[in-house]
Design a protein around this motif. Structure first.
Motif, short mmCIF file in Angstrom:
data_model
loop_
_atom_site.label_atom_id
_atom_site.label_comp_id
_atom_site.label_asym_id
_atom_site.label_seq_id
_atom_site.Cartn_x
_atom_site.Cartn_y
_atom_site.Cartn_z
N GLN A 89 0.73 -1.05 0.04
CA GLN A 89 0.13 -0.07 0.08
C GLN A 89 0.96 1.47 -0.18
O GLN A 89 0.40 2.34 -0.72
N LEU A 90 1.99 1.21 0.92
CA LEU A 90 2.52 2.75 0.82
C LEU A 90 3.80 2.36 0.26
O LEU A 90 4.42 3.61 -0.38
N LEU A 217 -18.79 -1.59 2.36
CA LEU A 217 -18.33 -2.24 1.28
C LEU A 217 -19.29 -3.21 0.60
O LEU A 217 -19.12 -3.47 -0.49
N PHE A 221 -16.89 -7.22 -1.34
CA PHE A 221 -15.58 -6.52 -1.45
C PHE A 221 -14.97 -6.76 0.04
O PHE A 221 -13.62 -6.77 0.13
N GLN A 234 -10.26 4.49 2.96
CA GLN A 234 -10.09 5.32 1.62
C GLN A 234 -11.58 5.91 1.20
O GLN A 234 -11.65 6.86 0.45
N LYS A 235 -12.53 5.41 1.83
CA LYS A 235 -13.81 5.85 1.57
C LYS A 235 -14.39 7.08 2.25
O LYS A 235 -15.35 7.42 2.02
N GLN A 243 -10.85 13.78 4.43
CA GLN A 243 -10.74 12.60 3.49
C GLN A 243 -9.18 12.31 3.24
O GLN A 243 -8.42 12.85 3.79
N ARG A 244 -9.03 11.23 2.76
CA ARG A 244 -7.61 10.48 2.40
C ARG A 244 -6.94 10.51 3.73
O ARG A 244 -5.77 10.96 3.93
N GLU A 246 -6.08 7.44 5.12
CA GLU A 246 -5.84 6.01 5.13
C GLU A 246 -4.44 5.72 5.78
O GLU A 246 -4.13 4.69 6.59
#
Lengths: 334, 401
Positions: A89-90, A217, A221, A234-235, A243-244, A246
């Motif tokens: 992910q990162l 989800l 998912f 992320q949602k 937001q964002r 994560e």
């Protein structure tokens, strides 16, 4: 755990995962009560010594070996989970061994300083962890859709039972590592109550994550995203400015996994020292970290196989390693 | 003293380890992709176009600019990711996709199926699933990215915000993000819809900076109609009314404005919908599934061109009844078209049955495609007029006399 449990539970029980989780909590608490009860018979002995006392020298040593192997393999798996998650992910171009190395170095440092330092640092980081988890849950409430949970009890009976068992055995069974540290902790009168209450809170958090994951989800998912909790963050989008976030959940997860791994590391090295009748476990710390570093790469060739082998879903059947894990987590020695 | 020295040394060594240089991404080495268009290229290839922001142009204090705020890079390759990396042949910067806002498919690609492209987007760790997916109508997808827009200097932002706002205030549009889209493709008993986007005006010169030098741009972008899909393939388009009906059925109406005839059928009233709530239930009657749609709508009169007074209760009741009939008509039209022309359950009626009557669904599931076109749907609409704006009876009565 907080990152992957929704996927595991939904893999068995689909949209009923949250019910399975609710059923799993009391069973899990029963398992934990067994563990606590066992340790109250021998308040001064740890797991290896208890095995020795109950089953005798050879049989006890055999069982202790099995448990120690479990601590070692599970600890390595946790390291691998951290490495896989961060490189997926990162840090996509960072070699996974490098992240493992950093993680193992910190583990080594933690165990070297002893159980008290570990506990004190956990006290410092716990509020941060709780804050992040609560923020995650609160921020996702607007996106919940309860319709996704229908039909209730729509999954097959057997796989539903499997999910319940997973939720009770997997998070609670892992607590058998506590048996290795109980004799070294101070013993206030209400310790058993405290442990049970904190386990209850932790499992309620896991339940909430399963619930939110399923309602936000959907079952499909939740099952097929390997890191569904991460995708959940992320949602999050509140008023287009919150937001964002994560990276926060990644932090929370690495913190919690660190303490789990450090317990296993500690349990393995101190258990091995006892089994071999060594006077101190400190000489074992460096070799153990080498072992874990190497094993972390060897537990599975890739992420997909790891999740399939450790948590086989329905049709893939129960492979030996999963069996081994489950049986070892179960305190079968009462 | 010795201990401090060792600690300092350890700290310094750890500093070396935690620089994280493997994954460094310098801002001035990234080409930030804001929109992506996917067309059919030659030899079964995909032609991928990326709208990339030009940082110096969007900086606030750069003075009068000479270049466009965004630029377009294109490449053809068998898969999307190959094409994106191939763009470095022409682009000096690596494409960075975390901030993508819109993803546009051409009609040709959409008719062949878009699932494998979307899979890439969901699997890729750099991309967050919060961008809108749409289909280009009457032009290539890359042409959509070749139009400069006023107000929002970055066309991708223009597309994103315009769709976001119109979904809130205008009934026939809908926003679709990838994970919702894929969930509908995967789930039984529900099929996805996408919004269409098209260029109005001069397609050739929309990308010219001159497009922004006139008050009325020679080319502009607009949303139009809803695309009906079956699994991942485009079947066709619904018109504005049918799209409106779709949004009423699926409870997607946040607010919108419509018109109704006056009680005496001379002139029109403008009606603003304040709130609308739709509940869909399914039941089984004589072994056949029946869908019941109930709409509770709260509206307000915002314009009154009637020559008769509206201040009596009876007149309001008549208008409310007209309104209910109109909404019912929208929904009926929509269901009829989809059942006849597309035979694709975009309303999620099957999903509703599977959630509320799982036993019956087990029997219907395998032949749902044949079952859906003859599904019986019942409607129940309650319109309630709340406000009448700032005037009582229309002042037109006094002007016209």
């Amino acid at each position: 755990m907080i990152l992957i449990i929704p996927a595991i539970i939904a893999g068995y029980a689909q949209q009923d995962g949250w019910i399975a989780a609710l059923f799993g909590i009391p069973i899990g608490l029963l398992i934990l009560w067994l563990i606590l009860h066992l340790s109250s018979f021998y308040p001064k002995l740890n797991l290896v010594q208890i095995n020795d006392r109950i089953l005798g020298k050879w049989l006890g040593a055999l069982l202790s070996c099995a448990y120690l192997l479990f601590f070692l393999l599970a600890g390595s798996t946790f390291i691998r989970e951290v490495g896989d998650f961060l490189t997926t992910q990162l840090f996509q171009s960072t070699p996974i061994r490098y992240i493992h190395l950093l993680f193992v170095l910190i583990l080594m440092w933690g165990v070297w300083n002893g159980i008290e330092s570990i506990a004190r640092s956990a006290e410092i980081l716990l509020p941060l962890f709780i804050f992040i988890c609560i923020a995650l849950i609160v921020c996702l409430i607007p996106q919940m859709d309860l319709e996704r949970l229908k039909p209730y009890f729509g999954s097959e009976g057997l796989s539903f039972a499997h999910a319940t068992m997973m939720f009770s055995v997997y998070p609670f069974g892992e607590l058998c590592s506590f048996l290795m540290i109980f004799p070294y902790a101070s013993k206030p009168a209400h310790r058993n109550k405290d442990v049970l209450i904190s386990a209850l809170c932790a499992s309620l958090l896991l339940f909430l994550l399963v619930f939110i994951s399923l309602t936000v989800l959907g079952a499909y998912f939740t099952e097929h995203n390997i890191y569904s909790t991460y995708v959940l963050t992320q949602k999050i989008n509140i008023g287009a400015f919150l937001q964002r976030i994560e990276a926060l959940i990644a932090t929370a997860w690495v913190i919690s996994t660190f303490f789990k791994t450090v317990l296993y590391f500690y349990a393995f090295s101190i258990g091995t020292a006892q089994l071999l009748r060594l006077s101190t476990f400190k000489p074992l710390i460096v070799p153990t970290s080498f072992l874990m570093f190497g094993l972390a790469m060897m537990v599975a060739p890739n992420l997909c196989i790891m999740s399939k082998r450790l948590f086989p879903t329905g049709s893939t059947g129960i492979s030996p390693m999963a069996l081994y894990f489950r049986h070892c987590s179960f305190p079968s020695i009462i | 003293m010795k201990r401090t020295g060792i600690s300092l040394l350890a700290a310094a060594l750890i500093l070396l380890l935690i620089t994280g240089c493997w994954d460094r991404q310098e801002m001035n080495e990234l080409g930030i992709v804001l929109a992506m268009a996917i067309d059919k290229g030659k030899n079964n290839m995909l032609e991928v176009s990326c709208q990339i922001v030009v940082p110096s142009e969007v900086a606030s204090n750069s003075g009068k600019s000479t270049t466009t705020p965004v630029t377009l890079y294109q490449a053809s390759a068998p898969t999307i990711l190959e094409a994106i990396n191939k763009m470095t042949l022409t682009s000096p910067r690596n494409s960075y996709m975390s901030h993508i806002r819109v993803l546009i498919f051409s009609e040709a690609v959409a008719r062949m199926g878009i699932a494998d492209e979307l899979e890439t987007f969901l699997r890729h760790p750099e991309i967050r699933p919060d961008y809108y997916v749409m289909i280009a109508r009457h032009s290539r997808a890359s042409d959509i990215l070749n139009v400069l827009t006023p107000l929002e200097t970055i066309p991708a932002n223009n597309l994103f915000l315009s769709l976001q706002n119109s979904a809130k205030t205008w009934a026939p549009t809908i926003t679709t993000v990838t994970d919702d889209l894929l969930e509908k493709m995967i789930s039984d008993g529900v099929e996805p819809v996408l919004t269409g986007v098209q260029i109005v005006g001069d397609k050739q010169n929309g990308g010219n900076k001159d497009n922004l030098t006139t008050i009325k741009p020679v080319a502009n972008l607009t949303y139009t109609g809803m695309a009906v899909l079956k699994k991942d393939r485009l079947l066709g388009w619904m018109n504005e009314q049918e799209s409106k009906g779709y949004n009423y059925i699926t409870n997607n109406i946040k607010s919108t404005t419509g018109n109704l005839p006056c009680p005496d059928h001379k002139g029109k009233l403008s009606i603003k919908v304040l709130r609308s709530q739709t509940d869909v239930t399914s039941k089984i009657v004589d072994g056949n599934p029946v869908i019941h749609i109930k709409v509770n709508n709260m509206s307000s009169i915002m314009g009154d061109a009637c020559t008769v007074p509206i201040s009596s209760q009876d007149d309001l009741r008549i208008i409310e009844k007209e309104g209910s009939e109109k909404i019912e008509m929208f929904m009926k039209e929509s269901v009829k078209t989809v059942q006849k022309r597309f035979k694709s359950d975009i309303f999620g009626f099957g999903l509703n049955i599977s959630r509320n009557n799982p036993k019956q669904w087990a029997q219907l599931r395998d032949h749902w495609d044949e079952e859906f076109p003859r599904l019986k749907v019942e409607y129940e609409v309650h319109v309630q007029l709340r406000g009448v704006g700032m005037l009582d009876d229309s002042i037109l009565q006094d002007i016209k006399e």
